[in-house]
Design a protein around this motif. Sequence first.
Motif, PDB file in Angstrom:
ATOM      1  N   ASN A 151       0.820  -1.228   0.000  1.00 15.82           N
ATOM      2  CA  ASN A 151       0.000   0.000   0.000  1.00 15.82           C
ATOM      3  C   ASN A 151       0.850   1.274   0.000  1.00 15.82           C
ATOM      4  OD1 ASN A 151      -2.547  -1.378   0.085  1.00 15.82           O
ATOM      5  ND2 ASN A 151      -2.183  -1.797   2.257  1.00 15.82           N
ATOM      6  N   ILE A 152       1.977   1.210  -0.718  1.00 21.12           N
ATOM      7  CA  ILE A 152       2.861   2.368  -0.836  1.00 21.12           C
ATOM      8  C   ILE A 152       2.455   3.156  -2.090  1.00 21.12           C
ATOM      9  CG2 ILE A 152       5.240   3.125  -1.242  1.00 21.12           C
ATOM     10  CD1 ILE A 152       6.141   0.655   0.355  1.00 21.12           C
ATOM     11  N   PRO A 153       2.184   4.451  -1.982  1.00 24.20           N
ATOM     12  CA  PRO A 153       1.776   5.247  -3.145  1.00 24.20           C
ATOM     13  C   PRO A 153       2.865   5.291  -4.221  1.00 24.20           C
ATOM     14  CG  PRO A 153       1.386   6.432  -1.081  1.00 24.20           C
ATOM     15  CD  PRO A 153       2.214   5.243  -0.738  1.00 24.20           C
ATOM     16  N   PHE A 154       2.444   5.523  -5.452  1.00 20.80           N
ATOM     17  CA  PHE A 154       3.373   5.531  -6.583  1.00 20.80           C
ATOM     18  C   PHE A 154       4.434   6.618  -6.428  1.00 20.80           C
ATOM     19  CE2 PHE A 154       4.377   7.056 -10.959  1.00 20.80           C
ATOM     20  CZ  PHE A 154       5.086   5.939 -11.374  1.00 20.80           C
ATOM     21  N   PHE A 155       4.048   7.790  -5.934  1.00 20.77           N
ATOM     22  CA  PHE A 155       5.017   8.882  -5.824  1.00 20.77           C
ATOM     23  C   PHE A 155       6.132   8.526  -4.841  1.00 20.77           C
ATOM     24  CE2 PHE A 155       2.405  10.027  -2.171  1.00 20.77           C
ATOM     25  CZ  PHE A 155       3.307  10.603  -1.287  1.00 20.77           C
ATOM     26  N   VAL A 156       5.822   7.722  -3.824  1.00 25.17           N
ATOM     27  CA  VAL A 156       6.844   7.281  -2.870  1.00 25.17           C
ATOM     28  C   VAL A 156       7.806   6.306  -3.551  1.00 25.17           C
ATOM     29  CG1 VAL A 156       7.276   6.083  -0.687  1.00 25.17           C
ATOM     30  CG2 VAL A 156       5.322   7.634  -0.911  1.00 25.17           C
ATOM     31  N   THR A 157       7.280   5.448  -4.418  1.00 22.91           N
ATOM     32  CA  THR A 157       8.123   4.518  -5.182  1.00 22.91           C
ATOM     33  C   THR A 157       9.135   5.278  -6.025  1.00 22.91           C
ATOM     34  OG1 THR A 157       6.325   2.907  -5.299  1.00 22.91           O
ATOM     35  CG2 THR A 157       8.104   2.678  -6.906  1.00 22.91           C
ATOM     36  N   VAL A 158       8.668   6.322  -6.694  1.00 21.94           N
ATOM     37  CA  VAL A 158       9.555   7.130  -7.548  1.00 21.94           C
ATOM     38  C   VAL A 158      10.635   7.801  -6.706  1.00 21.94           C
ATOM     39  CG1 VAL A 158       9.682   9.076  -9.145  1.00 21.94           C
ATOM     40  CG2 VAL A 158       7.730   7.511  -9.250  1.00 21.94           C
ATOM     41  N   PHE A 160      11.768   6.830  -3.858  1.00 21.70           N
ATOM     42  CA  PHE A 160      12.635   5.749  -3.381  1.00 21.70           C
ATOM     43  C   PHE A 160      13.713   5.421  -4.415  1.00 21.70           C
ATOM     44  CE2 PHE A 160      13.296   1.062  -3.409  1.00 21.70           C
ATOM     45  CZ  PHE A 160      13.945   0.926  -2.187  1.00 21.70           C
ATOM     46  N   ILE A 161      13.327   5.286  -5.671  1.00 22.44           N
ATOM     47  CA  ILE A 161      14.279   4.966  -6.733  1.00 22.44           C
ATOM     48  C   ILE A 161      15.284   6.102  -6.917  1.00 22.44           C
ATOM     49  CG2 ILE A 161      14.526   4.539  -9.215  1.00 22.44           C
ATOM     50  CD1 ILE A 161      11.788   3.152  -9.105  1.00 22.44           C
ATOM     51  N   LEU A 162      14.805   7.336  -6.927  1.00 17.52           N
ATOM     52  CA  LEU A 162      15.692   8.485  -7.114  1.00 17.52           C
ATOM     53  C   LEU A 162      16.694   8.614  -5.968  1.00 17.52           C
ATOM     54  CD1 LEU A 162      13.110  11.102  -8.464  1.00 17.52           C
ATOM     55  CD2 LEU A 162      15.006  10.090  -9.740  1.00 17.52           C
ATOM     56  N   VAL A 163      16.256   8.327  -4.763  1.00 17.83           N
ATOM     57  CA  VAL A 163      17.173   8.389  -3.610  1.00 17.83           C
ATOM     58  C   VAL A 163      18.250   7.313  -3.728  1.00 17.83           C
ATOM     59  CG1 VAL A 163      17.363   8.007  -1.117  1.00 17.83           C
ATOM     60  CG2 VAL A 163      15.533   9.442  -2.022  1.00 17.83           C
ATOM     61  N   LEU A 164      17.871   6.102  -4.140  1.00 20.33           N
ATOM     62  CA  LEU A 164      18.853   5.033  -4.322  1.00 20.33           C
ATOM     63  C   LEU A 164      19.903   5.421  -5.362  1.00 20.33           C
ATOM     64  CD1 LEU A 164      16.722   1.737  -4.274  1.00 20.33           C
ATOM     65  CD2 LEU A 164      17.980   2.812  -2.413  1.00 20.33           C
ATOM     66  N   ILE A 165      19.443   6.003  -6.459  1.00 21.32           N
ATOM     67  CA  ILE A 165      20.373   6.431  -7.510  1.00 21.32           C
ATOM     68  C   ILE A 165      21.328   7.485  -6.978  1.00 21.32           C
ATOM     69  CG2 ILE A 165      20.526   7.678  -9.708  1.00 21.32           C
ATOM     70  CD1 ILE A 165      17.900   6.238 -10.490  1.00 21.32           C
ATOM     71  N   TRP A 166      20.802   8.417  -6.205  1.00 24.30           N
ATOM     72  CA  TRP A 166      21.650   9.475  -5.638  1.00 24.30           C
ATOM     73  C   TRP A 166      22.733   8.886  -4.736  1.00 24.30           C
ATOM     74  CZ3 TRP A 166      22.867  11.112  -0.717  1.00 24.30           C
ATOM     75  CH2 TRP A 166      23.515  12.365  -0.624  1.00 24.30           C
ATOM     76  N   LEU A 167      22.382   7.865  -3.965  1.00 27.87           N
ATOM     77  CA  LEU A 167      23.311   7.296  -2.993  1.00 27.87           C
ATOM     78  C   LEU A 167      24.566   6.706  -3.637  1.00 27.87           C
ATOM     79  CD1 LEU A 167      20.872   5.589  -0.448  1.00 27.87           C
ATOM     80  CD2 LEU A 167      22.331   7.576  -0.038  1.00 27.87           C
ATOM     81  N   TYR A 168      24.396   6.016  -4.783  1.00 27.45           N
ATOM     82  CA  TYR A 168      25.588   5.372  -5.347  1.00 27.45           C
ATOM     83  C   TYR A 168      26.277   6.182  -6.460  1.00 27.45           C
ATOM     84  CZ  TYR A 168      22.980   3.476  -9.419  1.00 27.45           C
ATOM     85  OH  TYR A 168      22.245   3.329 -10.569  1.00 27.45           O
ATOM     86  N   THR A 169      25.668   7.300  -6.876  1.00 25.25           N
ATOM     87  CA  THR A 169      26.322   8.113  -7.913  1.00 25.25           C
ATOM     88  C   THR A 169      26.839   9.442  -7.400  1.00 25.25           C
ATOM     89  OG1 THR A 169      24.237   9.169  -8.588  1.00 25.25           O
ATOM     90  CG2 THR A 169      24.849   7.125  -9.718  1.00 25.25           C
ATOM     91  N   ASN A 170      26.423   9.856  -6.207  1.00 22.16           N
ATOM     92  CA  ASN A 170      26.689  11.204  -5.741  1.00 22.16           C
ATOM     93  C   ASN A 170      28.173  11.563  -5.697  1.00 22.16           C
ATOM     94  OD1 ASN A 170      26.071  13.781  -4.443  1.00 22.16           O
ATOM     95  ND2 ASN A 170      26.891  12.833  -2.600  1.00 22.16           N
TER      96      ASN A 170
END
Length: 489
Positions: A151-158, A160-170
């Motif tokens: 029951n996680i909203p779609f905007f939270v999923t997006v 979540f993905i953007l934060v993960l990308i930031w973590l390993y590319t920053n």
Amino acid sequence: MSPTLILIIIACYFGLLMLISHIVSKNSSDESYYTGDRKSPWQIVAFGMIGAVLSGVTFVSIPGMVGNNYFYYLQFVFGNVVGYVFITYVLVPIYYDLKLVSIYTYLETRFGMKTYKTGSMFFLISQSFGAALRLMLAAKILQYAVFDAFNIPFFVTVIFILVLIWLYTNKSGIKTIVWTDTLQTFFLLLAVGVSIYVVKTSLNMTVSETITSVTNHDYFKVFDWDFKSGNNFYKQFISGVLIAVAMVGLDQNMMQKTLTCKTKKEAQKNILTFSIFLAVTQFLFLGLGVLLYLYADKFGIQLEIENGSFINTDNLFPMLSLNHFGIIAGVSFILGITAASFSSADSAITALTTSFTHDFLNIKAKSSKKKIQLKNRTLFGFSAFIFLIIMLFSESKGDVISTIFKVAGYTYGPLLGLYLLGIFTKVKVYDSAVPYICIAMPLVTYFLNYFFINWYNFDFGFMNIFVNALLTIICLLLVKKPLKTENLS
């Protein structure tokens, strides 16, 4: 498949990306984020670029689109190969000879500052929309497979993905991405291979029978000679050439990886090798598409049809992989779509950050501390912008890949016109007129296409990039500087 299992798989995959990022980030300099220290092995770059170009859109859109568009997409792929040859022997030497970080610096040396800023701005718009649409499709699949169950909203999923990308590319940006893209390409291709094997086995076919089933199927139509059709061979082939040049050769995202190679010769090997592997991979995607429809037909799986055409074709591959192909195919699909979504989005956000900081913030002239601040703020800004675009288009249906190429025709057309005029002529133009021309020509192209469809039933299709670039060149020639002015300058 269990949503919890899928979430564990994604977590393990992300952990692997973080490990690679940690190893690669050691001894990184201020410029590592942008140039990779120009030490990347060309073989690694070439293989990794396959995943970046294919993205999650290709991963699910191309197999699904076969049901309505047959193998016509292959005409476009043939044109791509020719475009990559142009990039190899024309654009790469220019970029290396000028030692560019942002490839749009070329426009400043050739035409002037306003042209340079205009070219960069068109890239920023184009790449933002392209990256957002690609990431949106992957996010929708992960939402369907995992996050809806919690029951996680779609905007939270997006987010979540953007934060993960930031973590390993920053920290190291392109230096990290060159290596993570290699891993992601491997998982993407593995998913395709496993899916083909599962369908082949389910249909009780040998390898030769599988090939025959694809090549003899009604969908195996490669060439469309109807001149009015948007899938006409000449339109598809020529637009394939031009879009490859525009979306790879004039794209900071793709070229930034290439420019991390040690030498110009290695960069050229990278592009040629990448183009061959990419063409073969796209053919496999199309073949997989036929097999998916054969599977659905044999096992009585109902597909959505409206007005005689399949709809929501992007859902075909995910639906079969997650609900019908078994645990191994399901796991490989999740790894593939996760890899594809990260691979396309991480490099796009890095390229956007590179272009904006170099083209508009003059980051080279800043102190080391200021560089980090500006880079982080820009990275956050583009992540937020991509999030907004995704939410804006989140209710769209149909195959996203066609939407991306149509948008590219309007946004990359002026860039293509500028570079073609700059490379193949010595004409100089009034720099101040260029922004107005580049803004006006996509609008003119759109209305021309609308007019031809409604009055002559003639669709430009992907050829709108050719029309757009041609109109841009014509208008630039109308504002060229007189000969005396050229000599004085």
